[in-house]
Design an enzyme around this catalytic site. Structure first.
Site, PDB file in Angstrom:
ATOM      1  N   ASP A   1      -1.045  -6.907  -3.785  1.00 19.71           N
ATOM      2  CA  ASP A   1      -1.217  -5.522  -4.199  1.00 19.71           C
ATOM      3  C   ASP A   1       0.141  -5.047  -4.721  1.00 19.71           C
ATOM      4  O   ASP A   1       1.161  -5.753  -4.617  1.00 19.71           O
ATOM      5  CB  ASP A   1      -1.698  -4.677  -3.014  1.00 19.71           C
ATOM      6  CG  ASP A   1      -2.489  -3.448  -3.456  1.00 19.71           C
ATOM      7  OD1 ASP A   1      -2.382  -3.056  -4.633  1.00 19.71           O
ATOM      8  OD2 ASP A   1      -3.216  -2.892  -2.619  1.00 19.71           O
TER       9      ASP A   1
ATOM     10  N   HIS B   1      -0.452   3.067   0.013  1.00 21.29           N
ATOM     11  CA  HIS B   1       0.335   3.620  -1.080  1.00 21.29           C
ATOM     12  C   HIS B   1       1.445   4.512  -0.532  1.00 21.29           C
ATOM     13  O   HIS B   1       2.520   4.626  -1.128  1.00 21.29           O
ATOM     14  CB  HIS B   1      -0.544   4.478  -2.009  1.00 21.29           C
ATOM     15  CG  HIS B   1      -1.516   3.701  -2.832  1.00 21.29           C
ATOM     16  ND1 HIS B   1      -2.722   3.281  -2.334  1.00 21.29           N
ATOM     17  CD2 HIS B   1      -1.457   3.277  -4.115  1.00 21.29           C
ATOM     18  CE1 HIS B   1      -3.375   2.629  -3.287  1.00 21.29           C
ATOM     19  NE2 HIS B   1      -2.639   2.613  -4.364  1.00 21.29           N
TER      20      HIS B   1
END
Length: 362
Positions: free
Chosen positions: A285, A215
């Site tokens: 993702d 992230h």
């Protein structure tokens, strides 16, 4: 049947039939996040769903950029209204997805009136697949009652590094034993299936050894990754019980010296489809994680994901926010095909796999 009703029936494409056009196929390949607890006709997401610019949406309880809760989730009744409104707008069945693994990763939280689900680490410690299946079925019943038909779970990352900031430290792994991971993950996805909710294995080819969080930036597992991290996928794919697999943004030079898994043809197509034989839907993702955006612009990201073999491109629209993102991403796919960079057959293959998946939606 009246003539008007008959013509309107003909205008709706058969769910598993031939695609109407390139724009339609491109839209079905996009799954996006959005802002709002309710939907009105002039909302960008309402427009994009109605026009088929997206094939699915993902719900979040927290807005990362605004640093405040209540992005899409307030309470059960509000969520039911929101999902029903979105589905009514969609020309084809809409994927309504959420990350509801249990423990630290739950968008539907007990404090907002939703049932709590144990973490994967806790469930793995039970040593009782039947109990795991029951917990997952209860979770699936809740999701289905809320209008959610896809859970981005179970996480099948092996707990190679218990301090891994995105996996082990959050209790997201069932076990450090890959076979035990597979056993519990199978029970979990069976429970979701019992409730009529689709599942998604993640994060291929393994995020459990990482020492950083994708992230936040570049995540290299070249030294820490172990071949055993593929074991849960080998076991579960062999049993043909997998609806979807999510590829990770981890970089592994042993598997591809150039690209992270989500943008890698060697990992997505050659390994996952070729060696492991997965024929279902592959989703990336979130393509707005900094492991991707720190290096690639939107057009490059979409091109690499398509060339890698991804079927659904996930844009959470939360780490960054652009209400026009679906329009831009759809336009990029169309341009890449019309410019001859990506074959239309590549897009059509994904569209057909997505339509097969959507035939399972309840």
């Amino acid at each position: 049947m009246s003539l008007c009703l008959w013509l309107s029936f003909l205008a709706v494409p058969a769910l598993a039939g031939p695609p109407a056009d390139l724009e339609h196929m491109a839209g079905q390949m996009l799954l996006v996040g959005f802002r709002g607890l309710e939907i009105s006709g002039d909302d960008p997401i309402a427009r994009d769903v109605a026009l088929g610019r997206v094939g699915g949406v993902v719900l979040f309880d927290f807005d990362v950029l605004l640093k405040q809760p209540g992005r899409n989730i307030k309470n059960p009744e509000q969520v039911r209204r929101l999902t029903a409104a979105l589905k009514t707008l969609a020309p084809l069945p809409l994927i309504v997805a959420v990350d509801q693994e249990g423990g630290r990763v739950q968008r539907f939280k007990a404090r907002d009136g939703f049932a709590d689900t144990p973490s994967a680490a806790e469930m793995g410690s039970w040593n009782d697949p039947g109990r795991v299946r029951g917990a997952a079925e209860a979770l699936g019943d809740m999701l289905r009652g809320l209008g959610v038909n896809m859970d981005f779970a179970p996480c099948v990352d092996v707990n190679v590094n218990p301090k891994s900031p995105a996996i082990g430290a959050l209790g997201r792994s069932f076990s450090s034993d890959p076979e035990r991971v597979a056993l519990n993950a199978e029970a979990f996805l069976r429970g979701l299936a019992d409730a009529g909710v689709l599942s998604c294995l993640k994060h291929f080819p393994g995020h459990g050894s990482a020492t950083s969080d994708s992230h936040l930036g570049f995540t290299d597992v070249s030294v820490t990754w172990r071949e055993a991290e593929l074991t849960p996928y080998r076991l579960l794919l062999a049993r043909d019980r997998v609806d979807m697999v999510m590829t990770a943004h981890v970089f592994n030079s042993n598997l591809d010296p150039d690209y992270p898994a989500s943008l890698s043809r060697r990992i997505t197509t050659d390994l996952l489809r070729g060696e492991l034989g997965f024929t279902g839907v592959i989703v990336t993702d979130d393509l707005q994680m900094r492991a991707v955006t720190g290096k690639y612009d939107l057009e490059t990201t979409v091109r690499l994901a398509l060339d890698a073999g991804a079927d659904i491109l996930l844009f959470g629209n939360n780490l960054a926010y652009d209400p026009d993102l679906p329009t831009k991403a759809q336009a990029v796919i169309v341009k890449l095909v019309r410019d001859g960079v990506i074959p239309e057959s590549r897009v059509r293959e994904s569209y057909e796999r997505i339509m097969v998946l959507k035939n399972k939606l309840q």
